[in-house]
Enzyme design. Structure first.
Site, PDB file in Angstrom:
ATOM      1  N   VAL A  84       0.834  -1.205   0.000  1.00  0.00           N
ATOM      2  CA  VAL A  84       0.000   0.000   0.000  1.00  0.00           C
ATOM      3  C   VAL A  84       0.868   1.254   0.000  1.00  0.00           C
ATOM      4  O   VAL A  84       0.562   2.243  -0.659  1.00  0.00           O
ATOM      5  CB  VAL A  84      -0.941  -0.006   1.227  1.00  0.00           C
ATOM      6  CG1 VAL A  84      -1.784   1.259   1.275  1.00  0.00           C
ATOM      7  CG2 VAL A  84      -1.839  -1.237   1.191  1.00  0.00           C
ATOM      8  N   GLU A  85       1.970   1.211   0.725  1.00  0.00           N
ATOM      9  CA  GLU A  85       2.832   2.382   0.851  1.00  0.00           C
ATOM     10  C   GLU A  85       3.589   2.692  -0.436  1.00  0.00           C
ATOM     11  O   GLU A  85       3.658   3.842  -0.865  1.00  0.00           O
ATOM     12  CB  GLU A  85       3.844   2.161   1.986  1.00  0.00           C
ATOM     13  CG  GLU A  85       3.278   2.369   3.375  1.00  0.00           C
ATOM     14  CD  GLU A  85       3.033   3.830   3.694  1.00  0.00           C
ATOM     15  OE1 GLU A  85       3.585   4.692   2.988  1.00  0.00           O
ATOM     16  OE2 GLU A  85       2.274   4.107   4.623  1.00  0.00           O
ATOM     17  N   SER A  86       4.193   1.679  -1.041  1.00  0.00           N
ATOM     18  CA  SER A  86       5.146   1.957  -2.122  1.00  0.00           C
ATOM     19  C   SER A  86       5.114   0.965  -3.271  1.00  0.00           C
ATOM     20  O   SER A  86       5.857   1.155  -4.238  1.00  0.00           O
ATOM     21  CB  SER A  86       6.566   1.943  -1.549  1.00  0.00           C
ATOM     22  OG  SER A  86       6.916   0.626  -1.133  1.00  0.00           O
TER      23      SER A  86
END
Length: 552
Positions: free
Chosen positions: A163-165
């Site tokens: 989700v982050e990167s």
């Protein structure tokens, strides 16, 4: 008297028989207000979790924290990860929790409209990109799960990096967060991640994953064992979530979403993770079958006693420099940090013995192809450091200077620069102007304005005049401004083309920008004099020559 004794005996006997309790004690406890989750259609009858009214756990809940130790294009990936944020559902947050006993997953899932909207997107419009993310995840998830297990965290939380990167170590956000776990500088420092001119440990998968595990663990404790609030706080910050809960009297994440002014990014953050976990627990059920196997992230580690050229290290491993950099994404420059003793370098698995044997045969002064600077009259360590845009500490460590204030005239200093880099004598010899044309700087002049006036580039002006990016122009200073011998004609727009200036956005890559304007990434590099491994930053400006109507 006999009758009295008989009567007492009968009373005592009646008290021992079943079915004679007080009617009031046989009634169920008073009903309490049900949450939306309890009213949902459940696979099995739910058991309410004390103190967590907005979701229900099926059967026996697993502990939130285990008690037992148990390159794609970044721009496209991040764009697709956030594309469904525009119109997320705002009603029906609470839902049923799904936990399958036959699966060894350890994070509670909730099924509601908001989660389903992301499932629909990742399995629909975003399917192609999500499949690539699942493929990439196979490379990193195994060792990430091991780290989270060692730290006592749910191993499912490793997918938060998706989700982050999108599991990309070079991801860089508009908020200056970097790496697979998107740490900003201040938070990175708290958890021991170094970032200097030579390395950015936020980009290192193992170090940043260890730091993320510690950060999430502290957030979990801060929010009394509520993982949804901890995950939301990872995105928005613990202070912001705490204030929002106090202001709105909220007790859990879903209630906080309904009653507070949280940013949409934070409202959507937990549902994204839940959607991802729902899919990865049974990818075949969502049509993700026959995914190509990813090469696992395995490696050996060698300790380097001094700064070492990455090209040399790659040659000893019989791989390309790009492959070595992929194993060591924290490294920013052409060699290992000169101030780091016994630097741990990752090399391909199975190559440690050969590497150490060959490395020991290389003389110390040949392990890094340094530029050599001969000390001239007036030179000090600070002026030399400013001239070459280096840190004095690096020069002291590399040259083992006992008294940095005294530099003998004519002595030679090793500089952690490749020969031929801008500012070095080799670079100046390679880019000598054809004529001694000069320009006297006037008040208000900038290097950019001078370069445009004489039809050259800022990088060439710096190389010809020994300037760095931090050099200050002074009125009366004389600059060499003639064109370079080998320089070709200035790129000009042909008929039907126009020049535009494009401002780089978060997640952009050269290839993504090239597709957008129907030009190749190589041409963009050429027009803007970018190095092959140049990393774009949000806000950078790129000059493009595009044909009318070619923007897609």
């Amino acid at each position: 008297m006999k009758f009295v004794l008989l009567f007492l005996f009968l009373v005592m006997l009646a008290g021992c028989l079943p079915g004679t309790q007080n009617p009031q004690t046989a009634l169920p406890p008073p009903a309490t207000e049900e949450s939306a989750a309890a009213k949902s259609e459940l696979i099995q009858p739910p058991r309410k979790v004390p103190g967590r009214p907005n979701y229900s756990v099926l059967a026996e809940p697993r502990p939130s924290r285990p008690q037992e130790p148990s390159p794609d294009e970044v721009g496209d990936v991040l764009e697709h990860l956030h594309l469904a944020d525009d119109a997320p559902p705002r009603a029906g947050h609470e839902g049923l929790t799904l936990l399958k006993d036959e699966l060894i997953f350890d994070f509670p899932l909730v099924d509601n409209e908001q989660v389903r909207s992301y499932i629909d997107y990742y399995t629909g419009e975003g399917r192609e990109v999500f499949a690539r993310l699942l493929h990439r995840a196979e490379r990193y998830i195994p060792f990430m799960r091991r780290i989270f297990q060692e730290e006592g965290l749910p191993q499912d939380l490793t997918y938060l990096a998706l989700v982050e990167s999108g599991f990309n170590p070079h991801a860089y956000s508009h908020a200056h967060a970097a790496g697979p776990w998107q740490f900003i500088q201040s938070t990175a420092e708290i958890y021991g991640l170094n970032n200097d001119e030579w390395r950015d440990e936020r980009r290192d998968f193992e170090k940043s994953t260890r730091a993320a595990a510690r950060f999430l663990s502290e957030l979990y404790d801060r929010f009394d064992g509520d993982w949804y609030l901890a995950v939301a706080a990872y995105n928005a910050g613990g202070g912001r979530i705490s204030r929002a809960m106090d202001e709105n009297g909220a007790e859990d994440f879903w209630e906080l979403c309904d009653n507070s002014s949280l940013r949409d990014e934070t409202r959507n953050y937990v549902p994204k993770l839940l959607a991802v976990l729902t899919i990865v627990r049974d990818p075949a059920a969502y049509g993700f079958t026959d995914l190509p196997a990813a090469e696992p992230f395995t490696y050996d580690v060698v300790r380097l006693p001094e700064a070492t050229d990455l090209e040399l290290a790659a040659q000893l491993c019989e791989i390309s420099t790009e492959e070595l950099r992929a194993l060591n994404p924290e490294l920013k420059r052409w060699c290992t940090p000169p101030h780091a003793k016994d630097y741990e370098l990752r090399i391909p698995a199975g190559s440690k013995s050969r590497f150490e044997k060959l490395y020991a045969q290389i003389p110390s002064d040949r392990r890094a192809n340094y530029h050599r600077h001969q000390v001239a009259k007036g030179d000090t360590l600070s002026t030399i450091a400013r001239r070459y845009n280096l840190r004095q500490g690096d020069l002291i460590a590399l040259n083992k200077l006992k008294n940095p204030r005294i530099l003998p005239l004519g002595s030679v200093l090793l500089l952690p620069l490749h020969p031929g880099m801008p500012g070095t004598a080799e670079a100046q010899r390679k880019s000598t102007p054809t004529a001694s044309k000069t320009y006297k700087i006037r008040k208000g002049d900038t290097l950019w304005a001078i370069s445009r006036r004489f039809g050259t580039g800022e990088k060439e002006l710096r190389a010809w005049n020994g300037l760095t990016a931090k050099s200050t122009l002074r009125p009366g200073q004389i600059l060499k401004v003639a064109k370079v011998k080998a320089a070709g004609k200035k790129t000009a727009a042909v008929k039907g083309e126009r020049k535009i200036v494009y401002r780089v956005k978060s997640g952009d890559t050269l290839s993504a920008i090239g597709r957008k304007f129907a030009v190749s990434a190589e041409r963009i590099q050429s027009w803007n004099r970018l190095a092959k491994n140049h990393i774009l930053r949000p806000g950078d400006k790129l000059t493009l020559l595009v044909r009318d109507g070619n923007r897609s």
